[in-house]
Design a protein around this motif. Structure first.
Motif, PDB file in Angstrom:
ATOM      1  N   ILE A   2       0.920  -1.204   0.105  1.00  0.00           N
ATOM      2  CA  ILE A   2      -0.079  -0.132   0.065  1.00  0.00           C
ATOM      3  C   ILE A   2       0.914   1.222  -0.146  1.00  0.00           C
ATOM      4  CG2 ILE A   2      -1.655   1.338   1.468  1.00  0.00           C
ATOM      5  CD1 ILE A   2      -2.865  -1.318   2.145  1.00  0.00           C
ATOM      6  N   ILE A   3       1.854   1.378   0.517  1.00  0.00           N
ATOM      7  CA  ILE A   3       2.897   2.365   0.527  1.00  0.00           C
ATOM      8  C   ILE A   3       3.490   2.778  -0.645  1.00  0.00           C
ATOM      9  CG2 ILE A   3       5.220   3.194   1.877  1.00  0.00           C
ATOM     10  CD1 ILE A   3       4.154   1.642   4.190  1.00  0.00           C
ATOM     11  N   GLY A   4       3.931   1.598  -1.364  1.00  0.00           N
ATOM     12  CA  GLY A   4       4.153   1.867  -2.806  1.00  0.00           C
ATOM     13  C   GLY A   4       3.098   2.445  -3.667  1.00  0.00           C
ATOM     14  N   TYR A   5       2.023   1.965  -3.651  1.00  0.00           N
ATOM     15  CA  TYR A   5       0.827   2.743  -4.291  1.00  0.00           C
ATOM     16  C   TYR A   5       0.690   4.123  -3.879  1.00  0.00           C
ATOM     17  CZ  TYR A   5      -0.831  -1.861  -5.823  1.00  0.00           C
ATOM     18  OH  TYR A   5      -0.917  -3.048  -6.519  1.00  0.00           O
ATOM     19  N   ALA A   6       0.745   4.294  -2.710  1.00  0.00           N
ATOM     20  CA  ALA A   6       0.695   5.838  -2.076  1.00  0.00           C
ATOM     21  C   ALA A   6       1.890   6.693  -2.347  1.00  0.00           C
ATOM     22  CB  ALA A   6       0.628   5.755  -0.579  1.00  0.00           C
ATOM     23  N   LYS A   7       3.134   5.905  -2.868  1.00  0.00           N
ATOM     24  CA  LYS A   7       4.168   6.900  -3.044  1.00  0.00           C
ATOM     25  C   LYS A   7       4.079   7.159  -4.607  1.00  0.00           C
ATOM     26  CE  LYS A   7       7.727   5.298   0.161  1.00  0.00           C
ATOM     27  NZ  LYS A   7       8.866   4.485   0.438  1.00  0.00           N
ATOM     28  N   ALA A   8       3.389   6.008  -5.190  1.00  0.00           N
ATOM     29  CA  ALA A   8       3.004   6.353  -6.756  1.00  0.00           C
ATOM     30  C   ALA A   8       2.045   7.344  -7.078  1.00  0.00           C
ATOM     31  CB  ALA A   8       2.833   4.856  -7.253  1.00  0.00           C
ATOM     32  N   ALA A   9       1.118   7.383  -6.177  1.00  0.00           N
ATOM     33  CA  ALA A   9      -0.043   8.254  -6.483  1.00  0.00           C
ATOM     34  C   ALA A   9       0.511   9.844  -5.996  1.00  0.00           C
ATOM     35  CB  ALA A   9      -1.085   8.076  -5.413  1.00  0.00           C
ATOM     36  N   ILE A  10       1.301   9.873  -5.000  1.00  0.00           N
ATOM     37  CA  ILE A  10       1.900  11.216  -4.878  1.00  0.00           C
ATOM     38  C   ILE A  10       2.829  11.824  -5.775  1.00  0.00           C
ATOM     39  CG2 ILE A  10       3.803  12.536  -3.175  1.00  0.00           C
ATOM     40  CD1 ILE A  10       2.223  10.811  -0.756  1.00  0.00           C
ATOM     41  N   ALA A  11       3.457  10.666  -6.388  1.00  0.00           N
ATOM     42  CA  ALA A  11       4.456  11.146  -7.581  1.00  0.00           C
ATOM     43  C   ALA A  11       3.750  11.600  -8.640  1.00  0.00           C
ATOM     44  CB  ALA A  11       5.330  10.111  -7.821  1.00  0.00           C
ATOM     45  N   PHE A  12       2.680  10.984  -8.853  1.00  0.00           N
ATOM     46  CA  PHE A  12       1.705  11.155  -9.974  1.00  0.00           C
ATOM     47  C   PHE A  12       1.163  12.457 -10.091  1.00  0.00           C
ATOM     48  CE2 PHE A  12      -2.726  11.217 -11.763  1.00  0.00           C
ATOM     49  CZ  PHE A  12      -2.321  11.135 -13.139  1.00  0.00           C
ATOM     50  N   LEU A  13       0.754  12.701  -8.391  1.00  0.00           N
ATOM     51  CA  LEU A  13       0.094  14.141  -8.392  1.00  0.00           C
ATOM     52  C   LEU A  13       0.883  15.287  -8.445  1.00  0.00           C
ATOM     53  CD1 LEU A  13      -2.584  13.116  -5.511  1.00  0.00           C
ATOM     54  CD2 LEU A  13      -3.132  13.772  -7.924  1.00  0.00           C
ATOM     55  N   GLU A  14       2.453  15.059  -8.093  1.00  0.00           N
ATOM     56  CA  GLU A  14       3.291  16.228  -7.966  1.00  0.00           C
ATOM     57  C   GLU A  14       3.582  16.622  -9.602  1.00  0.00           C
ATOM     58  OE1 GLU A  14       6.565  14.593  -5.981  1.00  0.00           O
ATOM     59  OE2 GLU A  14       5.903  14.990  -4.053  1.00  0.00           O
ATOM     60  N   THR A  15       3.337  15.508 -10.428  1.00  0.00           N
ATOM     61  CA  THR A  15       3.719  15.842 -11.944  1.00  0.00           C
ATOM     62  C   THR A  15       2.282  16.437 -12.788  1.00  0.00           C
ATOM     63  OG1 THR A  15       3.483  13.482 -12.635  1.00  0.00           O
ATOM     64  CG2 THR A  15       5.461  14.403 -12.001  1.00  0.00           C
ATOM     65  N   ALA A  16       1.265  16.035 -12.155  1.00  0.00           N
ATOM     66  CA  ALA A  16       0.282  16.281 -12.654  1.00  0.00           C
ATOM     67  C   ALA A  16      -0.362  17.863 -12.757  1.00  0.00           C
ATOM     68  CB  ALA A  16      -1.360  15.673 -12.105  1.00  0.00           C
ATOM     69  N   GLY A  17      -1.086  18.222 -13.636  1.00  0.00           N
ATOM     70  CA  GLY A  17      -1.354  19.764 -13.773  1.00  0.00           C
ATOM     71  C   GLY A  17      -2.464  20.096 -12.904  1.00  0.00           C
ATOM     72  N   THR A  18      -2.853  21.210 -12.628  1.00  0.00           N
ATOM     73  CA  THR A  18      -3.798  21.819 -11.872  1.00  0.00           C
ATOM     74  C   THR A  18      -5.075  21.452 -12.102  1.00  0.00           C
ATOM     75  OG1 THR A  18      -2.489  23.903 -11.358  1.00  0.00           O
ATOM     76  CG2 THR A  18      -4.866  23.877 -10.682  1.00  0.00           C
ATOM     77  N   SER A  19      -5.534  21.470 -13.469  1.00  0.00           N
ATOM     78  CA  SER A  19      -6.987  20.736 -14.005  1.00  0.00           C
ATOM     79  C   SER A  19      -6.920  19.546 -13.756  1.00  0.00           C
ATOM     80  CB  SER A  19      -6.769  21.323 -15.512  1.00  0.00           C
ATOM     81  OG  SER A  19      -6.149  20.645 -16.190  1.00  0.00           O
ATOM     82  N   LEU A  20      -5.958  18.631 -14.043  1.00  0.00           N
ATOM     83  CA  LEU A  20      -6.150  17.251 -13.533  1.00  0.00           C
ATOM     84  C   LEU A  20      -6.340  16.857 -11.985  1.00  0.00           C
ATOM     85  CD1 LEU A  20      -6.196  14.299 -14.554  1.00  0.00           C
ATOM     86  CD2 LEU A  20      -3.545  14.295 -14.373  1.00  0.00           C
ATOM     87  N   LYS A  21      -5.573  17.778 -11.413  1.00  0.00           N
ATOM     88  CA  LYS A  21      -5.988  17.510  -9.942  1.00  0.00           C
ATOM     89  C   LYS A  21      -7.476  17.891  -9.361  1.00  0.00           C
ATOM     90  CE  LYS A  21      -1.166  18.488  -8.626  1.00  0.00           C
ATOM     91  NZ  LYS A  21      -0.186  19.335  -8.037  1.00  0.00           N
ATOM     92  N   TRP A  22      -7.680  18.939 -10.135  1.00  0.00           N
ATOM     93  CA  TRP A  22      -9.281  19.553  -9.952  1.00  0.00           C
ATOM     94  C   TRP A  22     -10.261  18.273 -10.366  1.00  0.00           C
ATOM     95  CZ3 TRP A  22     -11.052  22.384  -6.325  1.00  0.00           C
ATOM     96  CH2 TRP A  22     -10.124  23.511  -5.879  1.00  0.00           C
ATOM     97  N   LEU A  23      -9.751  17.529 -11.598  1.00  0.00           N
ATOM     98  CA  LEU A  23     -10.782  16.723 -12.094  1.00  0.00           C
ATOM     99  C   LEU A  23     -10.561  15.389 -10.976  1.00  0.00           C
ATOM    100  CD1 LEU A  23     -10.065  16.565 -15.875  1.00  0.00           C
ATOM    101  CD2 LEU A  23     -12.138  17.201 -14.596  1.00  0.00           C
ATOM    102  N   ILE A  24      -9.453  15.130 -10.402  1.00  0.00           N
ATOM    103  CA  ILE A  24      -9.470  13.900  -9.472  1.00  0.00           C
ATOM    104  C   ILE A  24     -10.287  14.011  -8.272  1.00  0.00           C
ATOM    105  CG2 ILE A  24      -7.932  12.820  -8.157  1.00  0.00           C
ATOM    106  CD1 ILE A  24      -5.855  12.992 -10.167  1.00  0.00           C
TER     107      ILE A  24
END
Length: 91
Positions: A2-24
């Protein structure tokens, strides 16, 4: 794991744009509201079903008492006697 998934999600959110974050965020909010709505409807429907069942039980009780009174009246008439409505007894 689960920690691996959380780290991957955080890494994805750091590279994602603002509009994608709002969509999520919007998607998560819609999912939570939908889940709450379904749960609330189930609770409401359960209450409705319990109420209807209670009314049916009460109605059955009244119907049974009416049939019992009718059978007493018919037995009294079969004996050729009269029924006293005020006392609810055969004369």
């Amino acid at each position: 794991m689960i920690i691996g998934y959380a780290k991957a999600a955080i890494a994805f959110l750091e590279t994602a744009g603002t509009s994608l974050k709002w969509l999520i965020v919007a998607g998560i909010a819609i999912a939570l509201v939908t889940i709450y709505g379904i749960w609330h409807h189930q609770i409401y429907q359960s209450g409705v079903n319990d109420t209807i069942a209670g009314i049916a039980r009460e109605d059955k009780g009244w119907v049974d008492r009416a049939w019992e009174a009718r059978s007493k009246l018919q037995a009294c008439k079969a004996l050729g006697r009269g029924w006293d409505q005020t006392t609810g007894r055969c004369q």
